[in-house]
Design an enzyme around this catalytic site. Structure first.
Site, PDB file in Angstrom:
ATOM      1  N   GLU A  11      -1.704  -6.825   7.286  1.00 46.32           N
ATOM      2  CA  GLU A  11      -0.224  -6.747   8.073  1.00 46.32           C
ATOM      3  C   GLU A  11      -0.136  -7.489   9.111  1.00 46.32           C
ATOM      4  OE1 GLU A  11       2.706  -6.426   7.840  1.00 46.32           O
ATOM      5  OE2 GLU A  11       3.055  -4.235   7.598  1.00 46.32           O
ATOM      6  N   ARG A  70      -6.226   0.810   3.867  1.00 45.86           N
ATOM      7  CA  ARG A  70      -4.881   1.201   3.085  1.00 45.86           C
ATOM      8  C   ARG A  70      -4.621   0.278   2.046  1.00 45.86           C
ATOM      9  NH1 ARG A  70      -3.147  -0.754   7.884  1.00 45.86           N
ATOM     10  NH2 ARG A  70      -1.321  -1.960   8.438  1.00 45.86           N
ATOM     11  N   TYR A 101       0.904  -6.489  15.291  1.00 49.92           N
ATOM     12  CA  TYR A 101       2.124  -6.002  15.872  1.00 49.92           C
ATOM     13  C   TYR A 101       2.047  -5.892  17.480  1.00 49.92           C
ATOM     14  CZ  TYR A 101       6.296  -4.626  13.274  1.00 49.92           C
ATOM     15  OH  TYR A 101       7.521  -4.446  12.646  1.00 49.92           O
ATOM     16  N   HIS A 148       0.754  -1.288  -0.104  1.00 50.99           N
ATOM     17  CA  HIS A 148      -0.004   0.186   0.044  1.00 50.99           C
ATOM     18  C   HIS A 148       0.941   1.222   0.164  1.00 50.99           C
ATOM     19  CE1 HIS A 148       1.005   0.916   4.231  1.00 50.99           C
ATOM     20  NE2 HIS A 148       0.755  -0.641   4.438  1.00 50.99           N
ATOM     21  N   GLY A 159       0.505  -2.418  12.196  1.00 52.52           N
ATOM     22  CA  GLY A 159       0.059  -3.631  12.206  1.00 52.52           C
ATOM     23  C   GLY A 159      -1.618  -3.663  11.694  1.00 52.52           C
ATOM     24  N   ARG A 168      11.036  -6.271  14.476  1.00 58.15           N
ATOM     25  CA  ARG A 168      10.479  -5.705  13.106  1.00 58.15           C
ATOM     26  C   ARG A 168      10.936  -6.674  11.990  1.00 58.15           C
ATOM     27  NH1 ARG A 168      11.714   0.564  12.353  1.00 58.15           N
ATOM     28  NH2 ARG A 168      10.439   0.001  10.482  1.00 58.15           N
ATOM     29  N   HIS A 192       0.639  -5.570   2.358  1.00 57.65           N
ATOM     30  CA  HIS A 192       1.315  -4.733   3.405  1.00 57.65           C
ATOM     31  C   HIS A 192       2.761  -5.149   3.292  1.00 57.65           C
ATOM     32  CE1 HIS A 192      -2.514  -3.557   4.927  1.00 57.65           C
ATOM     33  NE2 HIS A 192      -2.987  -4.635   4.587  1.00 57.65           N
TER      34      HIS A 192
HETATM   35  O1  LIG Z   1       4.030  -0.401  11.404  1.00 58.93           O
HETATM   36  C1  LIG Z   1       3.707  -1.714  10.508  1.00 58.93           C
HETATM   37  O2  LIG Z   1       2.751  -1.920  10.439  1.00 58.93           O
HETATM   38  C2  LIG Z   1       4.863  -1.967   9.741  1.00 58.93           C
HETATM   39  C3  LIG Z   1       4.703  -1.662   8.122  1.00 58.93           C
HETATM   40  O3  LIG Z   1       4.715  -0.060   8.315  1.00 58.93           O
HETATM   41  O4  LIG Z   1       6.291  -1.605  10.278  1.00 58.93           O
HETATM   42  P1  LIG Z   1       7.422  -2.537   9.926  1.00 58.93           P
HETATM   43  O5  LIG Z   1       8.259  -1.596   8.936  1.00 58.93           O
HETATM   44  O6  LIG Z   1       8.061  -2.422  11.333  1.00 58.93           O
HETATM   45  O7  LIG Z   1       7.084  -3.571   9.640  1.00 58.93           O
END
Ligand SMILES: O=C(O)[C@@H](CO)OP(=O)(O)O
Length: 324
Positions: A182, A128, A185, A79, A92, A209, A252
């Site tokens: 995604e 998104r 998180y 996205h 997330g 991450r 994502h």
């Molecule tokens: O915050 C998130 O969901 C992801 C993608 O934006 O972050 P990261 O880059 O840490 O995977």
């Protein structure tokens, strides 16, 4: 692996979203996923009569139910920039929209893929990714209209019926699947990434991450994310490619990292350095049951992308003839 036609596939989608009211009553497993989904991971569900109308609505007879070629295109797009990417917050599964820059990135991505065929679109259930797919398709030279399938209930199917065969032919079905969401998180969602690194240490946050096995607190590791995203890809998307349907996936950073790991056969070590930019489309050709990565269809490399397959060149020529 069992294959499923577009017809069966879309009919079976209705009960697969944990965000719909039916699914939320299912018992959950340790990943907080409804047990039903985990048990059915490799099972293709039969289509019931009550599940067919949306499909009848959106897939015209000209849409291939049967294999028409041994080659198909697969486009992956992360996205565009979201409001929480802009604020540098862990996002997330929090459902935030695109920024103005993200909208522009999605439109730009659409221009890059505007002459690559798309028969079927998969997005996550998050706005998104859906915005990105829809905005990108506004640029496609085929001028077909992407239509989100709503088959969460019989009423949703009936009320979204399209009564013109001609209009159906000018449509592209869009399937929204939570499995492409995604990575969840956990307790990092909503926290600032820089502040979190200051608090827990850069190394620890990098492991949360980017490592394959280590989950963030109460969240999904990439491995856990792959378990549902790659399973969905194998069960629902790959069979469409095998039938010759050209597929666009808008999803994502991490759900796509796990899918790319599968497509490119990356090791759990190699995937740690895989980074995806927002709004950048990647093209794969699926041929003879193999995925061949073709990079990003853009500017100077575009000729190269088209040179890879006769079928893509023919599609493009046909568009030129129709539109010029
Ligand atoms: O915050 C998130 O969901 C992801 C993608 O934006 O972050 P990261 O880059 O840490 O995977």
């Amino acid at each position: 692996m069992a294959t499923v036609t577009s017809h069966q596939f879309i009919g079976s989608f209705a009960s697969h979203s944990p965000f719909n009211s039916k699914a939320s009553h299912f018992p959950k497993d340790s990943l907080n996923l409804p047990i039903k989904f985990r048990q059915n991971r490799f099972k293709i569900e039969a289509t019931t009569a009550s599940q067919t109308p949306v499909l009848d609505t959106l897939l015209s007879p000209s849409t291939p139910y049967k294999k028409k070629t041994n080659e198909a295109s697969l486009i992956l797009i992360r996205h565009g920039e979201s409001l929480w990417n802009e604020k540098n917050l862990f996002t997330g599964c929090v459902d935030v929209p695109l920024t103005e820059k993200g909208v522009a990135e999605a439109i730009q991505a659409g221009k890059r893929i505007s002459t690559i065929p798309v028969d079927l679109i998969f997005t996550s259930s998050l706005i998104r990714a859906q915005m990105t797919a829809m905005l990108a398709m506004t640029q496609h030279r085929c001028k077909k209209v992407p239509i989100i399938l709503h088959d969460e209930s019989e009423k949703a199917q009936t009320w979204s019926h399209v009564f013109s065969e001609e209009t159906r032919k000018q449509s592209i079905p869009v399937i929204a699947a939570w499995q492409l969401n995604e990575r969840m998180y956990g307790e990092l969602q909503g926290l600032n990434k820089e502040e979190t690194a200051e608090r827990y240490g850069t190394q620890q946050v990098h492991e949360w991450r980017r490592s394959y096995h280590i989950p963030p607190p109460k969240g999904e590791s990439l491995e856990m994310c792959a378990e549902r995203a790659v399973a969905y890809f194998e069960d629902k998307i790959q069979p469409e490619l095998a039938l010759g349907n050209n597929v666009l996936i808008a999803a994502h950073g991490n759900s796509l990292r796990s899918i790319i790991m599968y497509l490119d056969k990356l090791t759990s070590q190699e995937v740690t350095s895989l980074e995806l930019s927002t709004g950048l489309p990647l093209l794969y050709i699926f041929k003879d049951r193999k995925f061949m990565r073709r990079g990003s269809p853009v500017g100077p490399t575009e000729a190269g992308v088209y040179a890879y397959t006769k079928r893509l060149a023919q599609y493009r020529q046909k568009l030129d003839e129709t539109l010029n």
